[in-house]
Design an enzyme around this catalytic site. Sequence first.
Site, PDB file in Angstrom:
ATOM      1  N   HIS A   1      -5.185   3.794  -7.369  1.00 17.82           N
ATOM      2  CA  HIS A   1      -4.981   2.462  -7.867  1.00 17.82           C
ATOM      3  C   HIS A   1      -5.606   2.261  -9.310  1.00 17.82           C
ATOM      4  O   HIS A   1      -5.470   0.997  -9.646  1.00 17.82           O
ATOM      5  CB  HIS A   1      -5.048   1.252  -6.941  1.00 17.82           C
ATOM      6  CG  HIS A   1      -4.282   1.391  -5.647  1.00 17.82           C
ATOM      7  ND1 HIS A   1      -3.929   0.288  -4.717  1.00 17.82           N
ATOM      8  CD2 HIS A   1      -3.421   2.452  -5.229  1.00 17.82           C
ATOM      9  CE1 HIS A   1      -3.349   0.858  -3.897  1.00 17.82           C
ATOM     10  NE2 HIS A   1      -2.979   2.017  -3.915  1.00 17.82           N
TER      11      HIS A   1
ATOM     12  N   ASP B   1      -2.910   9.381  -5.030  1.00 13.14           N
ATOM     13  CA  ASP B   1      -2.204   8.538  -4.109  1.00 13.14           C
ATOM     14  C   ASP B   1      -0.689   8.442  -4.319  1.00 13.14           C
ATOM     15  O   ASP B   1      -0.234   7.616  -4.868  1.00 13.14           O
ATOM     16  CB  ASP B   1      -3.020   7.048  -4.097  1.00 13.14           C
ATOM     17  CG  ASP B   1      -2.384   6.098  -2.862  1.00 13.14           C
ATOM     18  OD1 ASP B   1      -2.070   6.778  -1.924  1.00 13.14           O
ATOM     19  OD2 ASP B   1      -2.558   4.998  -3.264  1.00 13.14           O
TER      20      ASP B   1
ATOM     21  N   GLU C   1      -2.483  10.953   3.375  1.00 16.38           N
ATOM     22  CA  GLU C   1      -3.269   9.804   2.540  1.00 16.38           C
ATOM     23  C   GLU C   1      -4.500  10.419   2.030  1.00 16.38           C
ATOM     24  O   GLU C   1      -5.064  11.220   2.426  1.00 16.38           O
ATOM     25  CB  GLU C   1      -3.623   8.612   3.158  1.00 16.38           C
ATOM     26  CG  GLU C   1      -2.278   7.836   3.530  1.00 16.38           C
ATOM     27  CD  GLU C   1      -1.815   6.982   2.333  1.00 16.38           C
ATOM     28  OE1 GLU C   1      -2.457   7.112   1.247  1.00 16.38           O
ATOM     29  OE2 GLU C   1      -0.702   6.128   2.397  1.00 16.38           O
TER      30      GLU C   1
ATOM     31  N   HIS D   1       4.326   9.141   1.263  1.00 11.94           N
ATOM     32  CA  HIS D   1       4.976   7.961   0.416  1.00 11.94           C
ATOM     33  C   HIS D   1       5.385   8.503  -0.932  1.00 11.94           C
ATOM     34  O   HIS D   1       4.554   9.050  -1.509  1.00 11.94           O
ATOM     35  CB  HIS D   1       4.488   6.812   0.641  1.00 11.94           C
ATOM     36  CG  HIS D   1       3.157   6.513   0.091  1.00 11.94           C
ATOM     37  ND1 HIS D   1       2.899   6.141  -1.295  1.00 11.94           N
ATOM     38  CD2 HIS D   1       1.855   6.633   0.544  1.00 11.94           C
ATOM     39  CE1 HIS D   1       1.619   6.187  -1.516  1.00 11.94           C
ATOM     40  NE2 HIS D   1       0.941   6.256  -0.346  1.00 11.94           N
TER      41      HIS D   1
ATOM     42  N   GLU E   1       5.845   2.160   0.536  1.00 12.42           N
ATOM     43  CA  GLU E   1       4.636   1.979   1.302  1.00 12.42           C
ATOM     44  C   GLU E   1       3.562   1.009   0.686  1.00 12.42           C
ATOM     45  O   GLU E   1       2.732   0.325   1.353  1.00 12.42           O
ATOM     46  CB  GLU E   1       4.036   3.395   1.487  1.00 12.42           C
ATOM     47  CG  GLU E   1       2.429   3.559   2.423  1.00 12.42           C
ATOM     48  CD  GLU E   1       1.556   3.338   1.651  1.00 12.42           C
ATOM     49  OE1 GLU E   1       0.451   3.009   2.407  1.00 12.42           O
ATOM     50  OE2 GLU E   1       1.334   2.994   0.484  1.00 12.42           O
ATOM     51  N   GLU E   2       3.717   1.234  -0.647  1.00 16.58           N
ATOM     52  CA  GLU E   2       2.677   0.407  -1.276  1.00 16.58           C
ATOM     53  C   GLU E   2       2.775  -1.157  -1.355  1.00 16.58           C
ATOM     54  O   GLU E   2       1.955  -1.835  -1.658  1.00 16.58           O
ATOM     55  CB  GLU E   2       2.406   0.829  -2.853  1.00 16.58           C
ATOM     56  CG  GLU E   2       1.892   2.316  -3.146  1.00 16.58           C
ATOM     57  CD  GLU E   2       0.466   2.671  -2.652  1.00 16.58           C
ATOM     58  OE1 GLU E   2      -0.378   1.520  -2.663  1.00 16.58           O
ATOM     59  OE2 GLU E   2      -0.016   3.600  -3.088  1.00 16.58           O
TER      60      GLU E   2
ATOM     61  N   ASP F   1       6.245   6.332  -3.415  1.00 14.79           N
ATOM     62  CA  ASP F   1       5.984   5.156  -4.512  1.00 14.79           C
ATOM     63  C   ASP F   1       4.572   5.075  -4.837  1.00 14.79           C
ATOM     64  O   ASP F   1       3.613   5.512  -4.115  1.00 14.79           O
ATOM     65  CB  ASP F   1       6.413   3.797  -3.813  1.00 14.79           C
ATOM     66  CG  ASP F   1       5.760   3.263  -2.611  1.00 14.79           C
ATOM     67  OD1 ASP F   1       5.477   4.125  -1.743  1.00 14.79           O
ATOM     68  OD2 ASP F   1       5.481   2.134  -2.677  1.00 14.79           O
TER      69      ASP F   1
END
Length: 387
Positions: free
Chosen positions: A360, A108, A168, A76, A140-141, A78
Amino acid sequence: MEIQTVKTQSLDMIKKLVGFDTVSRNSNLELIYYVRDYLAGYGVQSHLVSNAEGTKANLFATVGPNIEGGIVLSGHTDVVPVDGQPWDTDPFSVVQKDGRLYGRGTCDMKAFSAVALAMVPDMLEKGLKRPVHFALSYDEEIGCFGAPSMIDRLLTDIARPSAVIVGEPTSMRPIVAHKGIAALRTTVIGHEAHSSQVQRGVSAVTTAARLISFIDDMMLENKASADPDSQFEPPYTTLHVGVVHGGTAINIISRECSFIWDIRSLPGDDWRAYLNRFQEYADSLLPAMKAIAPMASIKTEILADAPPLQDKGGAAQDLVFSLCGHSHSGVVPYAAEAGQFQERGFSVVLCGPGSIDQAHQPNEYIDVSEVSACEQFLEALTDRLAQ
């Protein structure tokens, strides 16, 4: 491991992708157009699958012959916001320090896509007998919204691949199962009155508090009956309320309160059963509310629904086991797009560089050794497909 042990082209590509501010609230088109133009420079055609507004796009592209038996490399584009986080450096500019690469998305999960893209010249030079299909998604997030439309196109536009690898951050360990996620918003409408006259009002905040407590009670039931032999941590379906908004002033009985919650379900556990129980409890509160305010209501909307990945064995697991040298697989509690690929009939596994422990976070980073391990993994994959 010294920083120079990682290929220059990998580092350059990581820096380039991280440099695009693709926080989910923003467009990802600058990154997508860059990747499209980069691949076009090597004679590789890209296909874009846009959202309804045309502000975001997935990208898929095939390197090598479009025949069956290829491998999809999925990631992903984003990333999560940096707002309010105490970063020591510019989050959208990669900083190398002490064997780590710092920046939003390094872990990530832009590093995986970057290393794979950086290897395109090698893929072409070695002459792939079976293809590599790139699959880059948006959003995705915030609920795995982008991938489904791209998967639809993959089913019709590319020859059937033998495996999908979703990169991932798994510390390059094969992950064969992950939890699903459903995101929901519940809105309570009550009736305003002076707070000294509680008999004339219906407090939306108080009603929401009861509903939130019921959600937590359901999770505590799961915790009490959890399978101690489960590989998942925590080993049960979780329910969590993350955002609450409601009320106007301390002396006004609140008319409206809304909260956003999620259900992260174990494979095989139907999240809708929890929603049904929640709805039954909400319905039991309505008669007393409506007796005072006939327009009172409790409504819940589904914001996102991404299925879990279940351990089914198959070509993807066999391939990753043989390439990465691990003899044991794992599971993860977070949700990803792998379940969406599996739901559409693909053999899929999670395997990528970095640890979810750094995702994150402020000062997000990836160890250089992880980038190097990813390079070795994808080099071995390229050699396998060139045979």
